[in-house]
Design a protein around this motif. Structure first.
Motif, PDB file in Angstrom:
ATOM      1  N   ALA A 132       0.899  -1.108   0.110  1.00  0.00           N
ATOM      2  CA  ALA A 132      -0.059   0.109  -0.072  1.00  0.00           C
ATOM      3  C   ALA A 132       0.706   1.394  -0.120  1.00  0.00           C
ATOM      4  N   GLU A 133       1.750   1.269   0.990  1.00  0.00           N
ATOM      5  CA  GLU A 133       2.828   2.671   0.841  1.00  0.00           C
ATOM      6  C   GLU A 133       3.590   2.653  -0.535  1.00  0.00           C
ATOM      7  N   THR A 134       4.005   1.425  -1.021  1.00  0.00           N
ATOM      8  CA  THR A 134       4.905   1.763  -2.061  1.00  0.00           C
ATOM      9  C   THR A 134       3.948   2.605  -3.275  1.00  0.00           C
ATOM     10  N   ALA A 135       2.681   2.007  -3.356  1.00  0.00           N
ATOM     11  CA  ALA A 135       1.565   2.503  -4.331  1.00  0.00           C
ATOM     12  C   ALA A 135       1.301   3.609  -3.888  1.00  0.00           C
ATOM     13  N   GLY A 136       1.548   4.511  -2.903  1.00  0.00           N
ATOM     14  CA  GLY A 136       1.264   5.671  -2.672  1.00  0.00           C
ATOM     15  C   GLY A 136      -0.328   5.695  -1.766  1.00  0.00           C
ATOM     16  N   LEU A 137      -0.433   4.744  -1.114  1.00  0.00           N
ATOM     17  CA  LEU A 137      -1.818   4.627  -0.303  1.00  0.00           C
ATOM     18  C   LEU A 137      -1.720   4.638   1.026  1.00  0.00           C
ATOM     19  N   ASP A 138      -2.474   4.972   1.961  1.00  0.00           N
ATOM     20  CA  ASP A 138      -2.304   5.233   3.587  1.00  0.00           C
ATOM     21  C   ASP A 138      -2.625   3.409   3.714  1.00  0.00           C
ATOM     22  N   PRO A 139      -1.699   2.920   4.184  1.00  0.00           N
ATOM     23  CA  PRO A 139      -1.821   1.400   4.749  1.00  0.00           C
ATOM     24  C   PRO A 139      -2.757   1.044   5.791  1.00  0.00           C
ATOM     25  N   ASP A 140      -2.795   2.057   6.641  1.00  0.00           N
ATOM     26  CA  ASP A 140      -3.936   1.886   7.652  1.00  0.00           C
ATOM     27  C   ASP A 140      -5.358   2.019   7.105  1.00  0.00           C
ATOM     28  N   LYS A 141      -5.601   3.129   6.104  1.00  0.00           N
ATOM     29  CA  LYS A 141      -6.839   3.018   5.553  1.00  0.00           C
ATOM     30  C   LYS A 141      -7.152   1.726   4.501  1.00  0.00           C
ATOM     31  N   LEU A 142      -6.225   1.207   4.124  1.00  0.00           N
ATOM     32  CA  LEU A 142      -6.420   0.064   3.263  1.00  0.00           C
ATOM     33  C   LEU A 142      -6.650  -0.998   4.156  1.00  0.00           C
ATOM     34  N   VAL A 143      -5.940  -1.245   5.132  1.00  0.00           N
ATOM     35  CA  VAL A 143      -6.394  -2.481   5.842  1.00  0.00           C
ATOM     36  C   VAL A 143      -7.535  -2.462   6.507  1.00  0.00           C
ATOM     37  N   ASP A 144      -8.071  -1.045   6.874  1.00  0.00           N
ATOM     38  CA  ASP A 144      -9.450  -0.826   7.586  1.00  0.00           C
ATOM     39  C   ASP A 144     -10.312  -1.090   6.399  1.00  0.00           C
ATOM     40  N   PHE A 145     -10.041  -1.002   5.203  1.00  0.00           N
ATOM     41  CA  PHE A 145     -11.341  -1.113   4.089  1.00  0.00           C
ATOM     42  C   PHE A 145     -11.244  -2.546   4.016  1.00  0.00           C
ATOM     43  N   VAL A 146     -10.093  -3.400   3.830  1.00  0.00           N
ATOM     44  CA  VAL A 146     -10.233  -4.939   3.703  1.00  0.00           C
ATOM     45  C   VAL A 146     -10.927  -5.534   5.026  1.00  0.00           C
ATOM     46  N   ASP A 147     -10.578  -4.979   5.945  1.00  0.00           N
ATOM     47  CA  ASP A 147     -11.274  -5.773   7.166  1.00  0.00           C
ATOM     48  C   ASP A 147     -12.761  -5.142   7.353  1.00  0.00           C
ATOM     49  N   SER A 148     -13.171  -4.178   6.649  1.00  0.00           N
ATOM     50  CA  SER A 148     -14.588  -3.768   6.901  1.00  0.00           C
ATOM     51  C   SER A 148     -15.793  -4.611   6.227  1.00  0.00           C
ATOM     52  N   THR A 149     -16.863  -4.333   6.629  1.00  0.00           N
ATOM     53  CA  THR A 149     -18.173  -5.121   5.899  1.00  0.00           C
ATOM     54  C   THR A 149     -18.246  -4.153   4.570  1.00  0.00           C
ATOM     55  N   ILE A 150     -17.889  -3.127   4.553  1.00  0.00           N
ATOM     56  CA  ILE A 150     -18.100  -2.577   3.185  1.00  0.00           C
ATOM     57  C   ILE A 150     -17.202  -2.843   2.275  1.00  0.00           C
ATOM     58  N   GLY A 151     -15.758  -2.936   2.687  1.00  0.00           N
ATOM     59  CA  GLY A 151     -15.072  -3.499   1.710  1.00  0.00           C
ATOM     60  C   GLY A 151     -15.222  -4.894   1.227  1.00  0.00           C
ATOM     61  N   GLN A 152     -15.790  -5.840   2.391  1.00  0.00           N
ATOM     62  CA  GLN A 152     -15.814  -7.266   1.875  1.00  0.00           C
ATOM     63  C   GLN A 152     -17.272  -7.204   0.970  1.00  0.00           C
ATOM     64  N   ASN A 153     -18.035  -6.413   1.319  1.00  0.00           N
ATOM     65  CA  ASN A 153     -19.354  -6.479   0.129  1.00  0.00           C
ATOM     66  C   ASN A 153     -18.971  -5.647  -1.127  1.00  0.00           C
ATOM     67  N   GLU A 154     -17.987  -4.630  -1.180  1.00  0.00           N
ATOM     68  CA  GLU A 154     -17.627  -4.543  -2.391  1.00  0.00           C
ATOM     69  C   GLU A 154     -16.886  -5.579  -3.308  1.00  0.00           C
ATOM     70  N   TYR A 155     -16.050  -6.282  -2.615  1.00  0.00           N
ATOM     71  CA  TYR A 155     -15.330  -7.499  -3.199  1.00  0.00           C
ATOM     72  C   TYR A 155     -16.272  -8.327  -3.638  1.00  0.00           C
ATOM     73  N   ARG A 156     -17.392  -8.674  -2.696  1.00  0.00           N
ATOM     74  CA  ARG A 156     -18.334  -9.646  -3.406  1.00  0.00           C
ATOM     75  C   ARG A 156     -19.289  -9.070  -4.419  1.00  0.00           C
ATOM     76  N   LYS A 157     -19.571  -8.024  -4.498  1.00  0.00           N
ATOM     77  CA  LYS A 157     -20.278  -7.518  -5.764  1.00  0.00           C
ATOM     78  C   LYS A 157     -19.483  -7.482  -6.823  1.00  0.00           C
ATOM     79  N   ALA A 158     -18.211  -7.289  -6.639  1.00  0.00           N
ATOM     80  CA  ALA A 158     -17.081  -7.333  -7.901  1.00  0.00           C
ATOM     81  C   ALA A 158     -16.950  -8.552  -8.418  1.00  0.00           C
ATOM     82  N   ARG A 159     -17.213  -9.655  -7.430  1.00  0.00           N
ATOM     83  CA  ARG A 159     -16.907 -10.983  -7.840  1.00  0.00           C
ATOM     84  C   ARG A 159     -18.255 -11.493  -8.654  1.00  0.00           C
TER      85      ARG A 159
END
Length: 197
Positions: A132-159
């Motif tokens: 995340a850091e190498t890509a210019g992203l906030d690592p905490d925000k990225l991990v929070d997204f992955v661990d969140s219901t919102i993030g998992q729902n978005e991934y489910r929708k994408a699949r």
């Protein structure tokens, strides 16, 4: 007007790693943008009616596939190392955060370098944060997204969207009504793009 290549991939796919090495430059040469869409290969295979074993479970097939991967890596002059696990769901989900931040290409490129270039363990959250850091992203925000219901729902929708579109494996690229499956179809993809300029 910029054209779009919809790129469907799963970080468990070494052939998607190989495709990602070339796809961004093909897109730029042909005035295109790559839309990065994470999917889940086992889930997509079953949805398409392919209930067979994974490639890793078919000994003659994996032997040939390994030789092919080594040849492609040598051809592209890149490292190839099998990762310590194939548990890549968090990384796939993280792509959606990177997309929203306009950093999908940077994130996907570095993620593949780590997973298939270096053979890291995708379950290691330190690696995910470093990517995340190498890509210019906030690592905490990225991990929070992955661990969140919102993030998992978005991934489910994408699949689900990938399955509805007919995605059955990876890498798979859509341009208009044309579908190109596999790293070895990139020449055909570029040929098509050039013919439509």
């Amino acid at each position: 007007m910029t054209r779009t290549i919809d790129f469907y991939f799963d970080f468990i796919s070494p052939f998607s790693y190989l495709a990602q090495l070339k796809l961004p430059e093909i897109a730029r040469r042909n005035n295109c943008e790559v839309n990065y869409w994470p999917m889940d290969i086992p889930e997509a295979k079953i949805a398409a009616g392919n209930y067979g074993p994974s490639n890793r479970e078919v000994v003659p097939k994996i032997k040939v596939m390994m030789a092919d991967l080594e040849r492609w890596a040598k051809h592209y002059e890149v490292p190839l190392s099998f990762p310590e696990s194939f548990d890549c769901g968090d990384w796939n989900c993280a792509v959606l955060f990177a997309r929203d931040e306009g950093k999908a290409e940077a994130f996907v490129t570095d993620a593949y370098r780590r997973i298939w270039g270096e053979g890291i363990d995708p379950r290691d959250r330190k690696e995910l944060r470093a990517c995340a850091e190498t890509a210019g992203l906030d690592p905490d925000k990225l991990v929070d997204f992955v661990d969140s219901t919102i993030g998992q729902n978005e991934y489910r929708k994408a699949r689900a969207q990938a399955i509805q579109r007919g995605v059955f494996g990876a890498p798979l690229m859509f341009v208009n009504d044309q579908i190109f499956w596999g790293n070895d179809r990139l020449d055909f993809l570029e040929e098509y793009l050039r013919s439509r300029q």
